[in-house]
Write a protein that holds these residues in place. Structure first.
Motif, mmCIF file in Angstrom:
data_model
loop_
_atom_site.group_PDB
_atom_site.id
_atom_site.type_symbol
_atom_site.label_atom_id
_atom_site.label_comp_id
_atom_site.label_asym_id
_atom_site.label_seq_id
_atom_site.Cartn_x
_atom_site.Cartn_y
_atom_site.Cartn_z
ATOM 1 N N LEU A 193 -1.933 -9.419 -6.876
ATOM 2 C CA LEU A 193 -1.671 -11.078 -6.444
ATOM 3 C C LEU A 193 -0.646 -11.775 -5.960
ATOM 4 N N THR A 194 -0.081 -11.577 -7.847
ATOM 5 C CA THR A 194 1.825 -11.825 -7.383
ATOM 6 C C THR A 194 2.203 -11.107 -7.342
ATOM 7 N N ILE A 195 2.413 -9.715 -6.560
ATOM 8 C CA ILE A 195 2.931 -8.270 -6.842
ATOM 9 C C ILE A 195 4.307 -8.754 -5.318
ATOM 10 N N THR A 196 5.160 -7.993 -6.305
ATOM 11 C CA THR A 196 6.698 -8.429 -5.637
ATOM 12 C C THR A 196 7.173 -6.973 -5.159
ATOM 13 N N ALA A 197 8.433 -7.178 -4.167
ATOM 14 C CA ALA A 197 9.118 -6.011 -3.273
ATOM 15 C C ALA A 197 9.693 -4.995 -4.420
ATOM 16 N N ALA A 198 10.008 -5.362 -5.130
ATOM 17 C CA ALA A 198 10.647 -5.378 -5.910
ATOM 18 C C ALA A 198 9.796 -4.459 -7.319
ATOM 19 N N ALA A 199 8.557 -4.963 -7.508
ATOM 20 C CA ALA A 199 7.176 -3.843 -8.465
ATOM 21 C C ALA A 199 6.508 -3.168 -7.465
ATOM 22 N N LEU A 200 6.751 -3.376 -6.309
ATOM 23 C CA LEU A 200 5.811 -2.475 -5.638
ATOM 24 C C LEU A 200 6.778 -1.202 -5.480
ATOM 25 N N ALA A 201 8.652 -1.229 -5.578
ATOM 26 C CA ALA A 201 9.721 -0.427 -4.686
ATOM 27 C C ALA A 201 9.196 0.420 -6.430
ATOM 28 N N SER A 202 8.897 -0.127 -7.598
ATOM 29 C CA SER A 202 9.275 0.544 -9.136
ATOM 30 C C SER A 202 8.224 1.530 -8.719
ATOM 31 N N GLY A 203 6.752 0.628 -8.170
ATOM 32 C CA GLY A 203 5.243 1.624 -8.639
ATOM 33 C C GLY A 203 5.842 2.950 -8.103
ATOM 34 N N LEU A 260 11.363 1.875 3.986
ATOM 35 C CA LEU A 260 13.157 1.317 3.964
ATOM 36 C C LEU A 260 13.177 -0.101 3.311
ATOM 37 N N ALA A 261 13.672 -0.514 2.970
ATOM 38 C CA ALA A 261 13.595 -2.748 2.198
ATOM 39 C C ALA A 261 12.772 -3.297 2.630
ATOM 40 N N PRO A 262 13.230 -3.260 3.732
ATOM 41 C CA PRO A 262 12.743 -4.540 4.888
ATOM 42 C C PRO A 262 11.041 -4.321 4.600
ATOM 43 N N GLU A 263 10.647 -2.377 4.589
ATOM 44 C CA GLU A 263 9.411 -2.929 4.753
ATOM 45 C C GLU A 263 8.563 -2.628 3.780
ATOM 46 N N LEU A 264 9.256 -2.468 2.199
ATOM 47 C CA LEU A 264 8.393 -2.532 1.436
ATOM 48 C C LEU A 264 8.600 -4.411 1.163
ATOM 49 N N GLU A 265 9.478 -5.614 1.458
ATOM 50 C CA GLU A 265 9.220 -6.201 1.274
ATOM 51 C C GLU A 265 8.119 -6.890 2.405
ATOM 52 N N THR A 266 8.163 -6.211 3.766
ATOM 53 C CA THR A 266 7.160 -6.619 4.637
ATOM 54 C C THR A 266 5.756 -6.680 3.981
ATOM 55 N N LEU A 267 5.439 -5.875 3.724
ATOM 56 C CA LEU A 267 3.944 -4.815 2.305
ATOM 57 C C LEU A 267 3.930 -5.167 1.342
ATOM 58 N N ALA A 268 4.808 -5.874 0.674
ATOM 59 C CA ALA A 268 4.947 -6.732 -0.515
ATOM 60 C C ALA A 268 3.694 -8.430 0.098
ATOM 61 N N ASN A 269 4.084 -8.651 1.171
ATOM 62 C CA ASN A 269 4.108 -10.294 1.968
ATOM 63 C C ASN A 269 3.007 -9.834 2.141
ATOM 64 N N ALA A 270 2.683 -9.338 3.186
ATOM 65 C CA ALA A 270 1.397 -8.672 3.302
ATOM 66 C C ALA A 270 0.185 -8.867 2.016
ATOM 67 N N ILE A 271 0.010 -7.940 1.157
ATOM 68 C CA ILE A 271 -0.078 -7.560 0.111
ATOM 69 C C ILE A 271 -1.321 -8.549 -0.574
ATOM 70 N N ARG A 272 0.080 -10.155 -0.525
ATOM 71 C CA ARG A 272 0.177 -10.874 -0.791
ATOM 72 C C ARG A 272 -0.570 -12.032 -0.324
ATOM 73 N N VAL A 307 -4.148 -4.754 4.496
ATOM 74 C CA VAL A 307 -2.550 -5.321 4.261
ATOM 75 C C VAL A 307 -1.952 -3.930 4.646
ATOM 76 N N LEU A 308 -2.233 -3.194 5.560
ATOM 77 C CA LEU A 308 -1.528 -1.750 6.699
ATOM 78 C C LEU A 308 -1.542 -2.417 7.692
ATOM 79 N N PHE A 309 -3.018 -3.260 8.035
ATOM 80 C CA PHE A 309 -2.727 -3.406 9.480
ATOM 81 C C PHE A 309 -1.680 -4.771 9.385
ATOM 82 N N GLN A 310 -2.112 -5.997 8.913
ATOM 83 C CA GLN A 310 -1.450 -6.571 8.687
ATOM 84 C C GLN A 310 0.217 -6.459 9.270
ATOM 85 N N ALA A 311 0.423 -5.362 7.619
ATOM 86 C CA ALA A 311 2.443 -5.189 7.831
ATOM 87 C C ALA A 311 3.007 -3.815 8.533
ATOM 88 N N LYS A 312 2.057 -3.571 9.776
ATOM 89 C CA LYS A 312 1.966 -2.765 10.450
ATOM 90 C C LYS A 312 2.479 -1.392 10.500
#
Length: 271
Positions: A137-147, A192-204, A176-181
């Motif tokens: 619920l609070t995941i960030t793009a940086a934490a997602l990239a690290s994981g 890529l970094a922008p896609e990770l940002e989009t993915l983290a935003n979609a999760i939240r 989440v993947l549908f919303q992040a396309k």
């Protein structure tokens, strides 16, 4: 199966009903199966004690107490909670019941008995023992990239790994993947970094939407994939003619198995 939105709803319900009430008795119907310690030790830790606050990590719920130990609840496939007073209101599948001195009761409900109750020293200790990642619920793009690291597995499979973003279940990962396309079979290390940002935003965003709707899926926005999934009982918002079409482009929603899990996606929107 209770996912993060349901468990967050349970947590908020407990906050409104069960806190700061001295516990007079604890019953567990099948302690050998559902309790992760001896029943006498469980009772000893809780009788005379009281719940003071709650926390959630992914699908795990924690009830902090006045005198130290933290009650851990995992809801399995059919877990739920109830708060009531009269014995006649006891839920049919109440597997554990916490009696309060004021006469009210809190029940852990579980028809299929896959849920578990236990004690832990703290949420942080539990997280480290189970090697869980930061809450989805609070995941960030940086934490997602690290994981995700340099893992080449399909992103759908990795989103279900509770060591990366605990709380994402099967249908949530598809949403989440549908919303992040993003295609569910996309290798994680190709993002890529922008896609990770989009993915983290979609999760939240998806989780916040689900929590705000109190996990009543028919109340989700019309552009959500959940209305186009096959269910044993289709969501009320879906119609027989529309529930297998993409809400964005009207292409047929496809179904295949990714990592052994049924996966729904739109090959037109999710390249």
């Amino acid at each position: 199966m209770p996912e993060l939105p349901e468990v967050e709803t349970y947590r908020r319900f407990i906050d409104q009903t069960c806190l700061h009430l001295p516990i007079s008795e604890v019953e567990v119907q099948d302690p050998k199966r559902q309790l992760q310690l001896d029943l006498d030790d469980f009772r000893k830790a809780l009788v005379g004690n009281q719940f003071t606050s709650t926390q959630r990590l992914g699908k795990q719920l924690f009830l902090e107490t006045q005198n130290g130990p933290v009650v851990h609840l995992h809801f399995g496939m059919t877990g739920d909670v109830a708060f009531y007073k009269d014995e006649s209101e006891t839920p049919r599948f109440a597997r554990a019941v916490f009696h309060f001195q004021n006469g009210f009761k809190f029940a852990f409900i579980d028809s299929r008995k896959f849920g578990r109750l236990g004690l832990t020293q703290s949420v942080d200790v539990f997280r480290k023992q189970k090697k869980l990642g930061p809450d989805a619920l609070t995941i960030t793009a940086a934490a997602l990239a690290s994981g995700l690291g340099k893992k080449s597995a399909a992103i759908k499979t990795l989103l279900l790994d509770q060591r990366i973003a605990p709380g994402i279940g099967n249908w949530l990962a598809d949403e989440v993947l549908f919303q992040a396309k993003l295609h569910p079979e996309r290798p994680a290390n190709s993002l890529l970094a922008p896609e990770l940002e989009t993915l983290a935003n979609a999760i939240r965003d998806v989780l916040e939407t689900a929590v705000a709707a109190e996990a009543i899926y028919r109340d989700f926005p019309a552009h959500y994939l959940i209305h186009a999934r096959e269910w044993d009982t289709a969501p009320a918002a879906a119609t027989p003619d529309a529930h297998l079409h993409c809400p964005h482009c009207q292409h047929l929603i496809e179904k295949k198995y990714v990592g052994g899990r049924a996966t729904y996606f739109c090959s037109h929107c999710q390249k």
